[in-house]
Scaffold this motif. Structure first.
Motif, short mmCIF file in Angstrom:
data_model
loop_
_atom_site.label_atom_id
_atom_site.label_comp_id
_atom_site.label_asym_id
_atom_site.label_seq_id
_atom_site.Cartn_x
_atom_site.Cartn_y
_atom_site.Cartn_z
N THR A 1 -3.01 -11.97 4.63
CA THR A 1 -3.81 -10.79 4.98
C THR A 1 -3.34 -9.61 4.14
N GLY A 2 -4.31 -8.81 3.67
CA GLY A 2 -3.97 -7.59 2.96
C GLY A 2 -3.71 -7.74 1.48
N GLU B 1 -8.80 -6.49 -0.15
CA GLU B 1 -8.95 -5.13 0.39
C GLU B 1 -9.94 -4.29 -0.42
N THR C 1 -5.73 -5.17 6.18
CA THR C 1 -6.20 -5.99 7.31
C THR C 1 -7.16 -7.09 6.89
#
Length: 399
Positions: A268-269, A274, A260
């Motif tokens: 994203t990600g 992360e 996320t």
């Protein structure tokens, strides 16, 4: 008509081969002493397959360069026969300088020939302009050298995250520092007057593990580094894979299923977004664990019994394990070494990592061998790898 003898053709090829063989054999002898010393020359011959005469010659040459020494007075077996004089690394005369450039600070250090940190200092970045960062690193090394008189530096190793071209000594790209095409080798060499070698920190650490750590003797090693920068390195036999322009190991933008976190690349990600220490610290602040940007404060809170801090670290270790598992599927190494703060300090983090990685596919999944000196060791290992690969070229006579 009598045959006339044809003189042997003179070719540079045998000379080149002899030179290569000399360098390789010197490296083999020095590595054997590193691993087994103090060790008798006869034992080195048995371990390496070199002839006793060749081992004696190489040991004499390396002693002359100040890299080996006789470790004790001669001793005889049952009082008869020729004495056996063990040899060992001479770790009293020379040092190597190490520089590790992280996002918030630079670590400068001096290490002995066994990779032990003799002195170190952390220099917080006033700004990340590369000329200024490297000038301060040179000043820091000069101050450290003054604190260890009588020990001569053989050269300097620099370890940096991001894309590092080892051949040219250039940081091609480091997104978080804002560096692009920075000639690190030339800039630091001009400031220090030392031979300078530069490499990515994951590759530097895989060499450190194979020279001085738990991965010594492994036929293939994967190293995964999880800090503010997330990258990897892979070694087989005696070689670390670099790829064209040393771009191998760049895994920052591998996609994480279900991730996320927004990444600077616009997606994203991504793996680095992360798992980075910035993300860990932000999540810790949001959970009320710590208002610090230092991941070691999260570690301290977890060690002090903070259950939320411990959960954050275990979750991060588990996510790191999933990333390691992806690399395991592709590379199938004998040994995996992970540098990550939670895994280095807590058994439950290591357990979570191993479970998520599916560690049965590898002989060993291990935390870093150097939890208290990993950044200092990274910089020093760049130079020490050069020394142990070719001690004749990296010796005091050549600098």
């Amino acid at each position: 008509m009598p045959r006339t003898a044809v003189p042997a053709l003179l070719s540079p090829v045998p000379r080149a081969a002899d030179s290569d063989r000399l360098r390789t054999s010197s490296s083999v002898v020095l590595r054997s002493v590193l691993e087994h010393g103090p060790v008798a020359r006869s034992t080195i011959a048995r371990l390496t397959g070199l002839s006793p005469a060749s081992v004696t010659e190489h040991c004499a040459r390396l002693r002359g360069l100040g890299l080996l020494r006789e470790s004790a007075a001669p001793r005889r077996s049952n009082g008869v026969g020729r004495p056996h004089v063990p040899v060992d690394l001479d770790d009293t005369r020379f040092l190597v300088a190490g520089v590790h450039v992280a996002v918030p600070y630079t670590t400068v250090a001096l290490l002995d020939l066994r990779g032990r940190v003799v002195a170190r200092r952390e220099l917080e970045h006033e700004r990340t302009d590369p000329v200024r960062v490297l000038a301060r690193a040179a000043e820091g090394l000069a101050r450290l050298s003054a604190e260890v008189p009588g020990r001569r530096p053989l050269g300097a190793g620099v370890a940096v995250g991001g894309w590092v071209d080892r051949e040219t000594g250039t940081v091609v790209e480091h997104e978080l520092l804002g560096w692009r095409d920075v000639p690190v080798r030339d800039l630091l060499g001009a400031r220090t007057g030392l031979p300078v070698h530069v490499d990515g920190h994951a590759r530097a650490l895989v060499n450190g593990e194979r020279l001085f750590g738990r991965a010594r003797g492994s036929r293939s090693v994967l190293h995964l580094f999880v800090g503010n920068v997330v990258d990897a390195a892979f070694a087989t036999g005696e070689e670390v894979h670099h790829g064209p322009r040393s771009a191998a190991g760049t895994i920052a933008h591998l996609p994480v299923p279900g991730g996320t976190e927004a990444c600077a690349c616009g997606r994203t990600g991504c793996l680095q977004a992360e798992l980075s220490e910035r993300t860990l610290c932000r999540r810790a602040r949001a959970a009320g664990v710590s208002d610090s940007a230092d991941p070691m404060d999260v570690v301290a809170a977890a060690a002090g019994g903070d259950a939320v801090a411990r959960r954050l670290l275990v979750d991060r270790a588990r996510a790191t394990g999933r990333a390691a598992g992806l690399l395991l599927d592709v590379l199938n190494p004998e040994t995996v070494v992970v540098t990550e703060v939670g895994v280095s300090h807590f058994e439950d983090c290591l357990d979570a990592l191993r479970e998520a990685a599916g560690h049965s596919r590898a002989a060993a999944v291990l935390p870093t061998s150097f939890p208290d000196s990993v950044l200092a060791l990274a910089g020093g290992s760049v130079m020490l790898d050069v020394l142990f690969k070719d001690p004749l070229a990296a010796s005091p006579e050549t600098i």
